[in-house]
Scaffold this motif. Structure first.
Motif, PDB file in Angstrom:
ATOM      1  N   ALA A 194     -68.380  14.439  99.175  1.00 22.21           N
ATOM      2  CA  ALA A 194     -68.153  15.004  97.834  1.00 22.21           C
ATOM      3  C   ALA A 194     -67.206  14.113  97.020  1.00 22.21           C
ATOM      4  CB  ALA A 194     -67.591  16.412  97.960  1.00 22.21           C
ATOM      5  N   LYS A 195     -66.142  13.660  97.686  1.00 26.66           N
ATOM      6  CA  LYS A 195     -65.112  12.872  96.977  1.00 26.66           C
ATOM      7  C   LYS A 195     -65.671  11.578  96.403  1.00 26.66           C
ATOM      8  CE  LYS A 195     -60.551  13.864  98.874  1.00 26.66           C
ATOM      9  NZ  LYS A 195     -59.654  13.585  99.988  1.00 26.66           N
ATOM     10  N   THR A 196     -66.590  10.971  97.141  1.00 28.01           N
ATOM     11  CA  THR A 196     -67.079   9.656  96.721  1.00 28.01           C
ATOM     12  C   THR A 196     -68.319   9.748  95.827  1.00 28.01           C
ATOM     13  OG1 THR A 196     -68.358   9.545  98.769  1.00 28.01           O
ATOM     14  CG2 THR A 196     -66.210   8.439  98.777  1.00 28.01           C
ATOM     15  N   HIS A 197     -68.778  10.969  95.562  1.00 31.65           N
ATOM     16  CA  HIS A 197     -69.983  11.086  94.733  1.00 31.65           C
ATOM     17  C   HIS A 197     -69.622  10.821  93.267  1.00 31.65           C
ATOM     18  CE1 HIS A 197     -73.648  12.481  92.940  1.00 31.65           C
ATOM     19  NE2 HIS A 197     -74.183  12.582  94.148  1.00 31.65           N
ATOM     20  N   PRO A 198     -70.359   9.944  92.591  1.00 29.23           N
ATOM     21  CA  PRO A 198     -69.990   9.605  91.213  1.00 29.23           C
ATOM     22  C   PRO A 198     -70.046  10.777  90.228  1.00 29.23           C
ATOM     23  CG  PRO A 198     -72.120   8.624  91.833  1.00 29.23           C
ATOM     24  CD  PRO A 198     -71.526   9.184  93.080  1.00 29.23           C
ATOM     25  N   LYS A 199     -70.833  11.826  90.550  1.00 30.16           N
ATOM     26  CA  LYS A 199     -70.925  12.955  89.603  1.00 30.16           C
ATOM     27  C   LYS A 199     -69.869  14.033  89.868  1.00 30.16           C
ATOM     28  CE  LYS A 199     -75.817  13.266  88.294  1.00 30.16           C
ATOM     29  NZ  LYS A 199     -76.977  14.182  88.453  1.00 30.16           N
ATOM     30  N   ILE A 200     -69.115  13.874  90.987  1.00 32.52           N
ATOM     31  CA  ILE A 200     -68.168  14.950  91.356  1.00 32.52           C
ATOM     32  C   ILE A 200     -66.730  14.561  91.040  1.00 32.52           C
ATOM     33  CG2 ILE A 200     -67.231  16.317  93.284  1.00 32.52           C
ATOM     34  CD1 ILE A 200     -69.947  16.251  94.602  1.00 32.52           C
ATOM     35  N   GLU A 201     -66.033  15.488  90.369  1.00 34.87           N
ATOM     36  CA  GLU A 201     -64.585  15.315  90.171  1.00 34.87           C
ATOM     37  C   GLU A 201     -63.874  16.449  90.897  1.00 34.87           C
ATOM     38  OE1 GLU A 201     -61.177  15.394  86.678  1.00 34.87           O
ATOM     39  OE2 GLU A 201     -63.278  15.399  86.098  1.00 34.87           O
ATOM     40  N   MET A 202     -62.720  16.118  91.502  1.00 37.59           N
ATOM     41  CA  MET A 202     -61.976  17.166  92.218  1.00 37.59           C
ATOM     42  C   MET A 202     -60.659  17.423  91.500  1.00 37.59           C
ATOM     43  SD  MET A 202     -62.625  17.134  96.008  1.00 37.59           S
ATOM     44  CE  MET A 202     -64.098  16.662  96.824  1.00 37.59           C
ATOM     45  N   LYS A 203     -60.323  18.698  91.381  1.00 34.86           N
ATOM     46  CA  LYS A 203     -59.028  19.048  90.809  1.00 34.86           C
ATOM     47  C   LYS A 203     -58.335  19.998  91.790  1.00 34.86           C
ATOM     48  CE  LYS A 203     -60.273  18.942  85.881  1.00 34.86           C
ATOM     49  NZ  LYS A 203     -59.218  18.522  84.977  1.00 34.86           N
ATOM     50  N   MET A 204     -57.209  19.546  92.297  1.00 35.91           N
ATOM     51  CA  MET A 204     -56.465  20.387  93.231  1.00 35.91           C
ATOM     52  C   MET A 204     -55.458  21.257  92.455  1.00 35.91           C
ATOM     53  SD  MET A 204     -57.854  18.150  95.240  1.00 35.91           S
ATOM     54  CE  MET A 204     -57.042  16.616  95.525  1.00 35.91           C
ATOM     55  N   HIS A 205     -54.923  22.272  93.152  1.00 38.40           N
ATOM     56  CA  HIS A 205     -53.932  23.181  92.538  1.00 38.40           C
ATOM     57  C   HIS A 205     -54.464  23.813  91.264  1.00 38.40           C
ATOM     58  CE1 HIS A 205     -51.033  21.850  95.441  1.00 38.40           C
ATOM     59  NE2 HIS A 205     -51.166  20.590  95.059  1.00 38.40           N
ATOM     60  N   ARG A 206     -55.696  24.291  91.339  1.00 42.15           N
ATOM     61  CA  ARG A 206     -56.272  24.962  90.161  1.00 42.15           C
ATOM     62  C   ARG A 206     -56.985  26.230  90.618  1.00 42.15           C
ATOM     63  NH1 ARG A 206     -54.227  21.041  88.517  1.00 42.15           N
ATOM     64  NH2 ARG A 206     -54.732  19.726  86.706  1.00 42.15           N
ATOM     65  N   GLN A 207     -56.838  27.290  89.860  1.00 47.24           N
ATOM     66  CA  GLN A 207     -57.631  28.491  90.096  1.00 47.24           C
ATOM     67  C   GLN A 207     -58.100  29.037  88.747  1.00 47.24           C
ATOM     68  OE1 GLN A 207     -54.696  30.638  92.316  1.00 47.24           O
ATOM     69  NE2 GLN A 207     -53.787  31.601  90.512  1.00 47.24           N
ATOM     70  N   VAL A 208     -59.180  29.805  88.782  1.00 45.29           N
ATOM     71  CA  VAL A 208     -59.705  30.336  87.520  1.00 45.29           C
ATOM     72  C   VAL A 208     -58.880  31.551  87.120  1.00 45.29           C
ATOM     73  CG1 VAL A 208     -61.683  31.383  86.361  1.00 45.29           C
ATOM     74  CG2 VAL A 208     -62.047  29.544  88.024  1.00 45.29           C
ATOM     75  N   LYS A 209     -58.347  31.496  85.896  1.00 43.31           N
ATOM     76  CA  LYS A 209     -57.607  32.648  85.383  1.00 43.31           C
ATOM     77  C   LYS A 209     -58.569  33.544  84.585  1.00 43.31           C
ATOM     78  CE  LYS A 209     -53.260  33.523  82.948  1.00 43.31           C
ATOM     79  NZ  LYS A 209     -53.629  34.287  81.774  1.00 43.31           N
ATOM     80  N   THR A 210     -59.333  32.916  83.678  1.00 40.24           N
ATOM     81  CA  THR A 210     -60.233  33.665  82.793  1.00 40.24           C
ATOM     82  C   THR A 210     -61.535  32.892  82.616  1.00 40.24           C
ATOM     83  OG1 THR A 210     -58.283  34.322  81.523  1.00 40.24           O
ATOM     84  CG2 THR A 210     -60.409  34.725  80.488  1.00 40.24           C
ATOM     85  N   TRP A 211     -62.650  33.614  82.641  1.00 38.76           N
ATOM     86  CA  TRP A 211     -63.941  32.993  82.295  1.00 38.76           C
ATOM     87  C   TRP A 211     -64.142  33.112  80.795  1.00 38.76           C
ATOM     88  CZ3 TRP A 211     -65.848  30.104  85.930  1.00 38.76           C
ATOM     89  CH2 TRP A 211     -65.664  30.442  87.266  1.00 38.76           C
ATOM     90  N   LEU A 212     -64.622  32.032  80.166  1.00 40.15           N
ATOM     91  CA  LEU A 212     -64.869  32.028  78.725  1.00 40.15           C
ATOM     92  C   LEU A 212     -66.378  32.111  78.495  1.00 40.15           C
ATOM     93  CD1 LEU A 212     -62.415  29.089  77.890  1.00 40.15           C
ATOM     94  CD2 LEU A 212     -61.960  31.562  77.713  1.00 40.15           C
ATOM     95  N   SER A 213     -66.763  32.835  77.457  1.00 40.96           N
ATOM     96  CA  SER A 213     -68.205  33.006  77.224  1.00 40.96           C
ATOM     97  C   SER A 213     -68.486  33.258  75.747  1.00 40.96           C
ATOM     98  CB  SER A 213     -68.713  34.189  78.042  1.00 40.96           C
ATOM     99  OG  SER A 213     -68.004  35.352  77.681  1.00 40.96           O
ATOM    100  N   ASP A 214     -69.753  33.071  75.382  1.00 42.43           N
ATOM    101  CA  ASP A 214     -70.222  33.539  74.067  1.00 42.43           C
ATOM    102  C   ASP A 214     -71.521  34.320  74.290  1.00 42.43           C
ATOM    103  OD1 ASP A 214     -72.290  31.731  74.384  1.00 42.43           O
ATOM    104  OD2 ASP A 214     -71.479  30.247  72.992  1.00 42.43           O
ATOM    105  N   ASP A 215     -72.256  34.572  73.243  1.00 41.14           N
ATOM    106  CA  ASP A 215     -73.464  35.407  73.377  1.00 41.14           C
ATOM    107  C   ASP A 215     -74.514  34.787  74.298  1.00 41.14           C
ATOM    108  OD1 ASP A 215     -72.332  37.221  71.762  1.00 41.14           O
ATOM    109  OD2 ASP A 215     -73.470  36.679  69.950  1.00 41.14           O
ATOM    110  N   ASN A 216     -74.474  33.466  74.459  1.00 40.13           N
ATOM    111  CA  ASN A 216     -75.483  32.799  75.298  1.00 40.13           C
ATOM    112  C   ASN A 216     -75.102  32.709  76.765  1.00 40.13           C
ATOM    113  OD1 ASN A 216     -77.178  32.278  73.117  1.00 40.13           O
ATOM    114  ND2 ASN A 216     -75.875  30.556  72.505  1.00 40.13           N
ATOM    115  N   GLY A 217     -73.882  33.071  77.093  1.00 37.34           N
ATOM    116  CA  GLY A 217     -73.456  32.991  78.499  1.00 37.34           C
ATOM    117  C   GLY A 217     -72.124  32.285  78.645  1.00 37.34           C
ATOM    118  N   LEU A 218     -71.944  31.669  79.790  1.00 35.84           N
ATOM    119  CA  LEU A 218     -70.664  31.039  80.113  1.00 35.84           C
ATOM    120  C   LEU A 218     -70.431  29.779  79.260  1.00 35.84           C
ATOM    121  CD1 LEU A 218     -68.469  31.474  82.393  1.00 35.84           C
ATOM    122  CD2 LEU A 218     -69.589  29.588  83.594  1.00 35.84           C
TER     123      LEU A 218
END
Ligand SMILES: Cc1cc2nc3c(=O)[nH]c(=O)nc-3n(C[C@H](O)[C@H](O)[C@H](O)COP(=O)(O)OP(=O)(O)OC[C@H]3O[C@@H](n4cnc5c(N)ncnc54)[C@H](O)[C@@H]3O)c2cc1C
Length: 310
Positions: free
Chosen positions: A189-213
């Motif tokens: 996963a770490k070496t995949h060019p399309k993947i970025e990793m962010k440590m020390h993060r958790q989701v506080k709030t999901w943001l959305s509009d009428d079309n979805g996330l």
């Protein structure tokens, strides 16, 4: 003593209905207690595109209705009630539902496993509208879009790597610095060019509009600082919880509570069988659950023939 049934099936997901269909067609007069969430996990999802036989796709609720109708047509008796207790210590077995006891020679447990959700703000409204718990099921809906994967174990790495087939970018967030994932999965996963990793993060709030996330507000659990990320898809991969507590330890389970199959689909108790996500730590698909339901039903037929009706 009340009537002793051949087989009681507990749970009405793809595994349960398929077992019911087979046992009904084998004239075993099966009785099903389908539970509080009749139809199982697929009732939560809109489009199913990977169950064979539906070239245009089908909604989860509609597919489960059809599985039920097919099984009932051959004589499956379904009650949408929860089993609160079982007693497998003597034969015939006892299954307790709303205080009433039912007896059977064999039991099939197909109570599934619940995906663990985060419980972040606005999550319930976005379930199935951008937020998923199954990349195999929903990944293809996110072609050329940016998605988030939440988790630090092998499942999260596997989901993220799988999603790179469709998504333009995959961001993995994890609460801690240290990952539970194996080194090989993590490195991939770490070496995949399309993947970025962010440590020390958790989701506080999901943001959305009428079309979805539309994104999420991420929080650093160390100091509460926040940042916003824009994504149209998110995959929560923090684990599953098999529904086995009501068994009260009467069949052998692994350390996570999944039922351990001993001989084909038979559990540690002869005459008690299990099928679907409640035993499956690996595939967790409707079609694999249905396949196991078929196996359990056939195992029940043979077991009854050899042990009860011989
Ligand atoms: C949001 C979502 C989307 C998904 N999309 C797909 C997809 O597109 N394709 C795919 O192949 N898979 C998909 N899956 C996975 C699929 O739903 C599961 O693999 C499948 O439903 C497992 O079937 P099962 O019969 O083992 O259990 P479940 O479907 O979980 O059914 C378990 C049943 O047991 C019942 N039950 C639980 N406790 C008791 C009790 N005490 N007494 C009586 N009954 C009880 C419940 O009410 C339920 O009816 C998705 C899962 C989720 C959560």
């Amino acid at each position: 003593m009340s009537e002793v049934r051949n087989v009681i099936i507990i749970g009405s997901g793809p595994a349960g209905y398929t077992a019911g269909l087979y046992n009904a067609r084998a004239m075993l007069n099966p009785l099903m207690f389908g539970g509080y969430m009749s139809g199982g996990q697929l009732m939560l999802t809109t489009d199913i595109e990977n169950f064979p036989g539906y070239p245009e796709g089908i909604s989860g609720a509609e597919m489960m209705m059809q599985l039920r109708q097919q099984a009932e047509k051959f004589g499956l008796e379904v009650h949408d009630k929860d089993v609160s207790k079982v007693d497998f210590s003597s034969s015939p077995f006892t299954v307790t539902v709303e205080g009433e006891e039912y007896k059977s020679h064999a039991v099939i447990i197909s109570t599934g496993a619940e995906a663990i959700w985060l419980g972040a703000e606005n999550e319930d409204a976005q379930k199935g509208r951008g937020i998923s718990v199954c990349a195999t099921c929903d990944g293809a809906f996110f072609r050329d879009q940016e998605v988030l994967v939440i988790g630090g174990g092998d499942s999260a790495m596997e989901e993220a790597t799988f999603l790179t087939r469709f998504a333009s970018k995959v961001t993995i967030i994890h609460r801690r610095e240290v990952f539970r994932a194996s080194k090989v999965m993590l490195d991939r996963a770490k070496t995949h060019p399309k993947i970025e990793m962010k440590m020390h993060r958790q989701v506080k709030t999901w943001l959305s509009d009428d079309n979805g996330l539309t994104g999420a507000i991420l929080e650093d659990p160390r100091d509460g600082s926040t940042e916003e990320i824009g994504v149209t898809g998110a995959f929560i991969a923090i684990g599953h919880k098999p529904i086995t507590k009501f068994l009260d330890g009467q069949v052998e389970t692994d350390e996570s509570g999944y039922i351990v199959a001993k001989e084909h689909t038979m559990t540690s108790v002869p005459g008690v069988f299990a099928a679907g996500d409640v035993v499956d730590t690996r595939y967790r698909q409707a079609i694999t659950a249905a396949g196991m339901g078929c196996q359990a039903a056939i195992d029940v037929e043979h077991w009854l023939e050899n042990n009860i009706h011989n």
